[in-house]
Design a protein around this motif. Structure first.
Motif, PDB file in Angstrom:
ATOM      1  N   LEU A 109      17.013 -53.475  23.331  1.00  0.00           N
ATOM      2  CA  LEU A 109      16.529 -52.221  23.910  1.00  0.00           C
ATOM      3  C   LEU A 109      15.035 -52.292  24.203  1.00  0.00           C
ATOM      4  N   ALA A 110      14.267 -52.830  23.274  1.00  0.00           N
ATOM      5  CA  ALA A 110      12.823 -52.967  23.481  1.00  0.00           C
ATOM      6  C   ALA A 110      12.534 -53.907  24.649  1.00  0.00           C
ATOM      7  N   SER A 111      13.289 -54.993  24.750  1.00  0.00           N
ATOM      8  CA  SER A 111      13.030 -55.950  25.833  1.00  0.00           C
ATOM      9  C   SER A 111      13.367 -55.365  27.195  1.00  0.00           C
ATOM     10  N   LEU A 112      14.356 -54.476  27.245  1.00  0.00           N
ATOM     11  CA  LEU A 112      14.701 -53.836  28.517  1.00  0.00           C
ATOM     12  C   LEU A 112      13.574 -52.934  29.024  1.00  0.00           C
ATOM     13  N   HIS A 113      12.728 -52.483  28.116  1.00  0.00           N
ATOM     14  CA  HIS A 113      11.651 -51.558  28.481  1.00  0.00           C
ATOM     15  C   HIS A 113      10.275 -52.124  28.133  1.00  0.00           C
ATOM     16  N   PHE A 114      10.195 -53.437  27.990  1.00  0.00           N
ATOM     17  CA  PHE A 114       8.950 -54.062  27.535  1.00  0.00           C
ATOM     18  C   PHE A 114       7.794 -53.823  28.495  1.00  0.00           C
ATOM     19  N   SER A 115       8.040 -53.885  29.790  1.00  0.00           N
ATOM     20  CA  SER A 115       6.946 -53.704  30.744  1.00  0.00           C
ATOM     21  C   SER A 115       6.354 -52.297  30.646  1.00  0.00           C
ATOM     22  N   ALA A 116       7.168 -51.298  30.336  1.00  0.00           N
ATOM     23  CA  ALA A 116       6.658 -49.938  30.163  1.00  0.00           C
ATOM     24  C   ALA A 116       5.779 -49.841  28.933  1.00  0.00           C
TER      25      ALA A 116
END
Length: 121
Positions: A109-116
């Protein structure tokens, strides 16, 4: 991928909410687990509140992806600690699997939104 991330986020909210509430309210399974791991009961309660803080972050994450990524990393760290305590207690792998799976799922989950998350800094 957006739908998958929202479903995963929702599942993590429910999992950590019920786990955190169980720790705070002293559910027998949680009390027994912390006793087995050699951890004090005040740490069980503290861990419950820490998990609920992560849940709040995951909920805020519906509107702010950076907070979502940080909350997921926060919860992954809690689960890493759980896995390490199970290892220290020499538990069989079967007892570690739930914590390890939650750790992996929160890291996904964190990696899916890492750029944010990097945009927060």
């Amino acid at each position: 991928m957006g739908i998958i991330a929202i479903v995963l986020q929702s599942l993590m909210i429910f999992a950590f909410f019920f786990s955190g509430v169980g720790k705070i309210t002293g559910a027998k399974m949680q009390v027994d687990t912390f006793r087995h791991l050699g951890l004090p009961q005040w740490f069980r309660v503290a861990t419950g509140f820490i998990a609920l803080a992560g849940v709040v972050g995951l909920i805020i994450g519906f509107w702010n992806e950076g907070v979502l990524a940080l909350a997921a990393l926060w919860l992954a760290c809690i689960m890493l600690g759980a896995v390490l305590f199970h290892i220290r207690s020499r538990d069989p792998i079967g007892k570690m699997i739930p914590a390890a799976m939650l750790m992996i799922l929160t890291l996904v989950l964190a990696s899916l939104h890492f750029s944010a998350m990097t945009d927060l800094f």
